[in-house]
Design an enzyme around this catalytic site. Sequence first.
Site, PDB file in Angstrom:
ATOM      1  N   LYS A 108      94.226 122.312  -8.572  1.00  0.00           N
ATOM      2  CA  LYS A 108      94.012 121.340  -7.496  1.00  0.00           C
ATOM      3  C   LYS A 108      92.992 121.907  -6.508  1.00  0.00           C
ATOM      4  O   LYS A 108      93.281 122.861  -5.786  1.00  0.00           O
ATOM      5  CB  LYS A 108      95.304 121.027  -6.749  1.00  0.00           C
ATOM      6  CG  LYS A 108      95.144 119.812  -5.817  1.00  0.00           C
ATOM      7  CD  LYS A 108      96.287 119.657  -4.857  1.00  0.00           C
ATOM      8  CE  LYS A 108      96.074 120.424  -3.580  1.00  0.00           C
ATOM      9  NZ  LYS A 108      94.919 119.932  -2.766  1.00  0.00           N
ATOM     10  N   GLY A 110      94.871 130.014   0.790  1.00  0.00           N
ATOM     11  CA  GLY A 110      94.756 129.095   1.913  1.00  0.00           C
ATOM     12  C   GLY A 110      95.423 129.670   3.141  1.00  0.00           C
ATOM     13  O   GLY A 110      95.577 130.890   3.293  1.00  0.00           O
ATOM     14  N   SER A 111      95.853 128.804   4.023  1.00  0.00           N
ATOM     15  CA  SER A 111      96.413 129.239   5.294  1.00  0.00           C
ATOM     16  C   SER A 111      97.804 129.852   5.108  1.00  0.00           C
ATOM     17  O   SER A 111      98.528 129.542   4.155  1.00  0.00           O
ATOM     18  CB  SER A 111      96.514 128.055   6.260  1.00  0.00           C
ATOM     19  OG  SER A 111      97.543 127.166   5.853  1.00  0.00           O
ATOM     20  N   THR A 112      98.165 130.695   6.055  1.00  0.00           N
ATOM     21  CA  THR A 112      99.490 131.307   6.019  1.00  0.00           C
ATOM     22  C   THR A 112     100.585 130.257   6.185  1.00  0.00           C
ATOM     23  O   THR A 112     101.637 130.342   5.536  1.00  0.00           O
ATOM     24  CB  THR A 112      99.597 132.375   7.115  1.00  0.00           C
ATOM     25  OG1 THR A 112      98.672 133.433   6.813  1.00  0.00           O
ATOM     26  CG2 THR A 112     100.991 132.958   7.189  1.00  0.00           C
ATOM     27  N   ALA A 158     100.583 127.103   5.211  1.00  0.00           N
ATOM     28  CA  ALA A 158     100.785 126.433   3.919  1.00  0.00           C
ATOM     29  C   ALA A 158     101.399 127.380   2.906  1.00  0.00           C
ATOM     30  O   ALA A 158     102.246 126.985   2.096  1.00  0.00           O
ATOM     31  CB  ALA A 158      99.459 125.892   3.401  1.00  0.00           C
ATOM     32  N   GLY A 159     100.998 128.653   2.944  1.00  0.00           N
ATOM     33  CA  GLY A 159     101.555 129.633   2.021  1.00  0.00           C
ATOM     34  C   GLY A 159     103.047 129.826   2.197  1.00  0.00           C
ATOM     35  O   GLY A 159     103.783 130.007   1.215  1.00  0.00           O
ATOM     36  N   GLU A 187      97.254 134.288  -1.517  1.00  0.00           N
ATOM     37  CA  GLU A 187      96.234 134.982  -0.737  1.00  0.00           C
ATOM     38  C   GLU A 187      95.999 134.139   0.501  1.00  0.00           C
ATOM     39  O   GLU A 187      95.452 133.034   0.421  1.00  0.00           O
ATOM     40  CB  GLU A 187      94.963 135.140  -1.572  1.00  0.00           C
ATOM     41  CG  GLU A 187      94.014 136.192  -1.000  1.00  0.00           C
ATOM     42  CD  GLU A 187      92.924 135.580  -0.156  1.00  0.00           C
ATOM     43  OE1 GLU A 187      93.094 135.593   1.084  1.00  0.00           O
ATOM     44  OE2 GLU A 187      91.932 135.101  -0.709  1.00  0.00           O
ATOM     45  N   CYS A 229      88.326 134.563   4.959  1.00  0.00           N
ATOM     46  CA  CYS A 229      89.654 135.079   5.288  1.00  0.00           C
ATOM     47  C   CYS A 229      89.638 136.572   5.593  1.00  0.00           C
ATOM     48  O   CYS A 229      90.458 137.071   6.363  1.00  0.00           O
ATOM     49  CB  CYS A 229      90.641 134.783   4.156  1.00  0.00           C
ATOM     50  SG  CYS A 229      90.120 135.421   2.548  1.00  0.00           S
ATOM     51  N   GLU A 246      94.078 133.331  13.362  1.00  0.00           N
ATOM     52  CA  GLU A 246      92.870 133.217  12.559  1.00  0.00           C
ATOM     53  C   GLU A 246      92.045 132.023  13.029  1.00  0.00           C
ATOM     54  O   GLU A 246      92.451 130.874  12.886  1.00  0.00           O
ATOM     55  CB  GLU A 246      93.230 133.061  11.080  1.00  0.00           C
ATOM     56  CG  GLU A 246      92.030 133.096  10.171  1.00  0.00           C
ATOM     57  CD  GLU A 246      92.400 133.054   8.699  1.00  0.00           C
ATOM     58  OE1 GLU A 246      91.771 133.771   7.911  1.00  0.00           O
ATOM     59  OE2 GLU A 246      93.327 132.296   8.347  1.00  0.00           O
TER      60      GLU A 246
END
Length: 429
Positions: free
Chosen positions: A110, A162-164, A166-167, A184, A218, A317
Amino acid sequence: MEKRAQVVRSAAELIRVAAPEIGHLVTSEMGQPITIAVELVGRGADTMDFFADMAGRIAMTEIRTDGGMAAVVREPVGVVAAIAPWNGPFNMAITKIVPHLLAGCSVVFKPAPETPFDVAYLVDALTDAGLPSGVLNVVTGGAETGEHLVSHPDIDKVSFTGSTAAGRKIGAIAGGQLKRIQLELGGKSAAIVLDDADLGLLAASVARGTFFNSGQVCAALSRVLVPRSLQDSAVEALVDVAAKWRPGDPFESTTTMGPLAGRRHLERVSGYVARAEADGAVVRTGGRRPDGLERGFFFESTVLTDVDNSMAIAREEVFGPVVVVIPHDGVDDAVAIANDSQYGLHGAVFTASERAALEIASRVRTGTFTLNGFLYNNRAPFGGVKASGVGRDTGLEGLESCFELKTINLPSDADSLRIADVLQGERGE
């Protein structure tokens, strides 16, 4: 494995031929300067060759005899949901897809909704090179699509960049179903400067790490920790180099910094700088939309001083071309400031002393570290600790993460060579 490697090598050659066209599309999607975009596509093809070469170094079957005989077999982890961000879309697709295909996995990829098109070139190249139908699939959509994909019971592993925030959501879903995960995530990396540092090298390295790709990196070295005695000189060097990274039309060959990815992201970056000023920080250069570029989502390369590590600009970030300079009172203080972060993705030290550099590298808690420079080396494992993620995407270790290990305990009098031959034959090696 060698048949899959040959498919990847053949696809890499097709990618090289199409690099100008692919680079043009990446620039159209997310504003990366065209010269950089085309160059990175070529590097992506090199990465495909690298993974194909590494595949030949992995022993799919090992016979072990210490304390009893056993066959240790590597098997594909299964069906992989691979979810990529928009800031380096084509190369990220390669990193997410190719190692899993080499391992024998099927992949559902995706792309980010902002950059949905460039992966089609990779799919076409792999298909033309002989990839069987149905092994690689692409779905497009936003967060709801990603959540549905991650939670699907037929998915065995999730690889996400992606972002933390979302992670964490993805990790919670995958953890509830005990899926394998590779995350990551974000970073707020520190460049530690010692008294004997080359400030010209520091400025050039920080610029490459934080102004490149308009700061949408990142691993950016977005916190510069300098001795108080060197602060004025370091700031002067950073301001001078920032002036060389001016935003402009990304299709112009002379442009070094394109626009940010969208209006919402421009507002985010601008908001962080405005909040920092309200908190007492001083903008030494940049900090606004550049003159003469009223259209597009451009933002100047920015250097901030009078920053404390407790400020939001130093802790969160920003994902834009923004560097903060923070003074330190010696090595111990610098290491403490560097480690005073939820993130641990990258970092650097600048000093003429190799011993001091290695000592600091061992003390900073991060997944990646560079001595006297900024480097993203995808031949080595890249990834983070703490809120910067779980697992590694690149290097031999990135390929090894695409396998599950199975132990087959054997009778002590088993013919190890015959068993290895049988297992390799069953697996089509």
